[in-house]
Enzyme design. Structure first.
Site, short mmCIF file in Angstrom:
data_model
loop_
_atom_site.label_atom_id
_atom_site.label_comp_id
_atom_site.label_asym_id
_atom_site.label_seq_id
_atom_site.Cartn_x
_atom_site.Cartn_y
_atom_site.Cartn_z
CB THR A 140 -3.83 -6.65 39.73
OG1 THR A 140 -3.54 -7.85 40.62
CG2 THR A 140 -3.16 -6.84 38.47
CG ASP A 141 -1.61 -8.08 44.61
OD1 ASP A 141 -2.07 -8.59 43.82
OD2 ASP A 141 -1.65 -8.31 45.75
CD GLU A 142 -4.00 -11.92 40.38
OE1 GLU A 142 -3.99 -12.55 39.23
OE2 GLU A 142 -5.07 -12.08 41.01
CE1 TYR A 165 -7.29 -8.76 35.73
CE2 TYR A 165 -5.64 -10.09 37.49
CZ TYR A 165 -6.63 -8.91 36.92
OH TYR A 165 -6.69 -7.79 37.92
CE LYS A 169 -5.18 -4.32 35.63
NZ LYS A 169 -6.32 -3.48 35.21
#
Ligand code: NAD
Ligand code: DAU
Length: 359
Positions: A140-142, A165, A169
């Site tokens: 993810t870009d998060e 989260y 990741k």
């Protein structure tokens, strides 16, 4: 040069993106191999999504195995049994709000589960044959944290996760990279922006808002509603993954994004207006439901992806215009009230027991 993809292990195939990816492969004629879908079927996994695939291809080109990615012996047996040559690893705990309330499960699945899968691949793929395999890790870009106006996440941007989260990741990305660097495991990684489309569990912004508008319930907008997300139609994410599987360079990371930066409040207004149009209501009818609520702790202000690398190196591009994609998504939820009722009531677990013969 294109890779030969024969026996693909998809993890988390009963979730939102995994489901769409499996549909994408069977819908398009370019894939001729088999898919083995392993999923633990958490609250977010729904085998009903794949009923048509099971009916058309089950037992021949599509196989489902209920398994936790942390179960080394079971996953290894699946690797060996199906002679897996490609892994597309979607399985994860994926919802930021849930990670704030219960981070442990996120570490268990996203970190230890990914580690376990990498270990299985390392043990099973050895010698010269290893060169023909691929482990693609979905992220993810998060992991990049929040970015300021006019700045974009590049593949080289330093990681700065801000939720349990995204931290989990980030850790899984590092593990995937380490398995490439240290053990020579053939790994690729992609970091994607916010997806929307059919089959998304209605805890995420787009389906939650659509269903609340239809039920005329409040539309809870966190903070001032000006947080920015970059929206990508899920099928465009699937086509990007397919490009990487075929042509991606081992050891590389690819950013995938929609290049559609919208403030949350703009998205919610758009959905109100679109559903108003479709339901023959006044343009502003549903706006009265919008309610600003307490902000998410550590809420990232803006995500914005630079995805030039996958465009230039692999020739990928987004096909779906965001307004059209959102309209298709609204219509999908409006046209599938039974799916919605079952998912919202948790009844789908019983439905699966009755209607789906587990292997
Ligand atoms: P999802 O929550 O809809 O689906 C996750 C699936 O994984 C479910 O079917 C669940 O049953 C399964 N699963 C969970 N724990 C498992 C375990 N221990 N063993 C086996 N299966 C397990 O998630 P999603 O939105 O489809 O996201 C898929 C992947 O894409 C995730 O890795 C996520 O981090 C990543 N991602 C999502 C988005 C997005 O916008 N949704 C964007 C970028 C990246
Ligand atoms: O960027 C990719 C990520 O996008 C994925 O890695 C995650 O798995 C996925 O869940 C998604 O994370 P977000 O936190 O961005 O998505 P979510 O749909 O939860 O929220 C989108 C934005 O909307 C965010 O700024 C929070 C806000 N929001 C969300 C909900 C659920 C609200 O204002 N109200 C809400 O009720």
């Amino acid at each position: 040069m294109k890779r030969r993809l024969k026996n693909i292990l998809v993890t988390g195939g009963a979730g939102f993106i995994g489901t769409n990816f499996i549909h994408y492969l069977f819908k398009n004629k370019f894939f001729e191999g088999i898919i083995v879908n392993i999923d633990k079927i958490t609250y977010a996994g729904n085998l009903e999504n794949l009923r048509d695939v099971e009916q058309r291809f089950g037992g021949e080109r599509y196989f489902f195995e209920k398994a936790d990615i942390n179960d080394f012996d079971k996953i290894k047996a699946i690797f060996d049994g199906y002679e897996i040559d490609t892994v597309v690893h979607f399985a994860a705990e994926s919802h930021v709000d849930r990670s704030l309330h219960g981070p442990k499960e996120f570490l268990h699945t996203n970190v230890m589960g990914t580690f376990n899968l990498l270990e299985v691949a390392r043990k099973c793929w050895t010698g010269e044959e290893k060169k023909k395999k691929l482990f693609h890790h979905i992220s993810t870009d998060e992991v990049y944290g929040s970015t300021k106006e006019m700045k974009y996440f590049l593949e080289s941007t330093a990681y700065q996760p801000n939720s349990p989260y995204s931290a989990s990741k980030a850790c899984s990305d590092h593990l995937a990279r380490v398995f490439y660097k240290t053990y020579g495991l053939p790994v690729t990684i992609s970091n994607c922006s916010n997806n929307y489309g059919p089959y998304q569990f209605p805890e995420k912004l787009v389906p939650l808002m659509i269903l609340n508008i239809l039920d005329e319930k409040i539309l809870p907008v966190y903070g001032d509603g000006k947080n920015v997300r970059d929206w990508l139609y899920v099928e465009d994410h699937c086509s990007a993954i397919w490009k990487i599987l075929n042509q991606g360079k081992i050891g590389e990371t690819y950013n995938i994004g929609g290049e559609n930066e919208w403030e949350n409040i703009r998205l919610v207004h758009f959905l109100c207006e679109k559903i108003g149009q479709l339901n023959g209501k006044d343009k502003d009818y549903y706006n009265k439901l919008i309610t600003f609520v307490k902000d998410r702790p550590g809420h990232d202000r803006r995500y914005a992806i630079n995805c030039d690398k996958i465009k230039q190196e692999l020739g990928w591009k987004q096909e779906v215009d965001v307004e059209e994609g959102l309209e298709m998504t609204v219509k999908w939820y409006m046209n599938n009230p039974e799916w919605v009722d079952r998912v919202k009531s948790g009844e789908y677990k019983n439905w699966i027991k009755k209607n789906y013969k587990m292997r």
